[in-house]
Design a protein around this motif. Sequence first.
Motif, PDB file in Angstrom:
ATOM      1  N   PHE A  58      -3.795   3.733   3.876  1.00 28.19           N
ATOM      2  CA  PHE A  58      -5.241   3.560   3.425  1.00 28.19           C
ATOM      3  C   PHE A  58      -5.590   4.663   4.665  1.00 28.19           C
ATOM      4  N   LEU A  59      -5.890   5.326   5.487  1.00 32.07           N
ATOM      5  CA  LEU A  59      -6.292   5.919   6.319  1.00 32.07           C
ATOM      6  C   LEU A  59      -6.470   7.268   5.483  1.00 32.07           C
ATOM      7  N   LYS A  60      -5.278   7.954   4.933  1.00 30.75           N
ATOM      8  CA  LYS A  60      -5.146   9.436   3.805  1.00 30.75           C
ATOM      9  C   LYS A  60      -5.961   9.196   2.224  1.00 30.75           C
ATOM     10  N   GLN A  61      -5.423   7.742   1.721  1.00 32.68           N
ATOM     11  CA  GLN A  61      -6.110   7.001   0.612  1.00 32.68           C
ATOM     12  C   GLN A  61      -5.923   8.410  -0.137  1.00 32.68           C
ATOM     13  N   GLY A  62      -4.166   8.180  -0.392  1.00 32.94           N
ATOM     14  CA  GLY A  62      -3.849   8.622  -1.394  1.00 32.94           C
ATOM     15  C   GLY A  62      -1.659   8.434  -1.476  1.00 32.94           C
ATOM     16  N   TRP A  63      -0.903   8.813  -2.023  1.00 35.27           N
ATOM     17  CA  TRP A  63       0.390   8.494  -2.478  1.00 35.27           C
ATOM     18  C   TRP A  63       0.592   7.553  -3.041  1.00 35.27           C
ATOM     19  N   TYR A  64       0.098   6.705  -3.361  1.00 37.15           N
ATOM     20  CA  TYR A  64       0.282   5.748  -4.586  1.00 37.15           C
ATOM     21  C   TYR A  64       0.946   5.190  -5.477  1.00 37.15           C
ATOM     22  N   ILE A  65       1.753   6.928  -5.913  1.00 33.56           N
ATOM     23  CA  ILE A  65       3.423   6.897  -6.872  1.00 33.56           C
ATOM     24  C   ILE A  65       4.124   6.639  -5.814  1.00 33.56           C
ATOM     25  N   VAL A  66       3.935   7.379  -4.230  1.00 34.01           N
ATOM     26  CA  VAL A  66       5.660   6.994  -3.148  1.00 34.01           C
ATOM     27  C   VAL A  66       5.332   5.335  -2.885  1.00 34.01           C
ATOM     28  N   THR A  67       4.190   4.951  -2.121  1.00 33.47           N
ATOM     29  CA  THR A  67       3.874   3.257  -2.648  1.00 33.47           C
ATOM     30  C   THR A  67       4.491   2.314  -3.555  1.00 33.47           C
ATOM     31  N   TYR A  68       4.432   2.772  -4.560  1.00 31.30           N
ATOM     32  CA  TYR A  68       4.923   1.776  -6.109  1.00 31.30           C
ATOM     33  C   TYR A  68       6.165   2.126  -6.580  1.00 31.30           C
ATOM     34  N   ALA A  69       6.442   3.130  -5.528  1.00 31.95           N
ATOM     35  CA  ALA A  69       8.070   3.877  -6.009  1.00 31.95           C
ATOM     36  C   ALA A  69       8.278   2.949  -4.459  1.00 31.95           C
ATOM     37  N   LEU A  70       8.370   3.043  -3.202  1.00 35.24           N
ATOM     38  CA  LEU A  70       8.815   2.369  -2.690  1.00 35.24           C
ATOM     39  C   LEU A  70       8.984   0.346  -2.250  1.00 35.24           C
ATOM     40  N   GLY A  71       7.376  -0.084  -3.268  1.00 30.28           N
ATOM     41  CA  GLY A  71       7.374  -1.253  -2.749  1.00 30.28           C
ATOM     42  C   GLY A  71       8.795  -1.694  -3.610  1.00 30.28           C
TER      43      GLY A  71
END
Length: 182
Positions: A58-71
């Motif tokens: 949330f603070l860096k506003q990025g790495w959504y693909i990493v978050t999605y893969a982790l989820g």
Amino acid sequence: MMDGNDIASETNRKGFISQAWTRLSQIYQGLLDKWTPHTKSRWVASFLLLVIFILRIFLKQGWYIVTYALGIYHLNLFIAFLTPKIDPAMDFDAEDENGPALPTRASEEFRPFIRRLPEFKFWLSVTKSTLIGFFCTFIDAFNIPVFWPILVMYFITLFCLTMKRQIKVSKIFDICISTFLL
């Protein structure tokens, strides 16, 4: 051409690396053995690690693909945790057409609920993957620009479809939740 000293030094170097790796593996396994009985503490630490990861996203506003893969990976782990090792729905030996039933005679076999993924391995996989995901957020190559609401909607859809199938097929969701909360 190699002489005897080069071969001996190469053998010693391989022996040293092998011994060091073995020692590190023993220390790691010792730590895991010490953490095994502390279920609540382990999960609280993993939850805090996951909160730190989400705060970083949330603070860096990025790495959504990493978050999605982790989820997605955590969802797969959760499904494996909820699924029995031997699925009663797939038991074709049962005589009754209504599905599995509890044993009514002493001669019938009792099969206790055994998870496909035990709790400790579930925790360990969640913790390792969260750490890997956290360290991936420090690498700019993984910060691929995407429209994150689409990923969130896709994840929610995938979650609902998977859990609906899981609850319908095995009917163990209530059992797992009650045993996890105990």
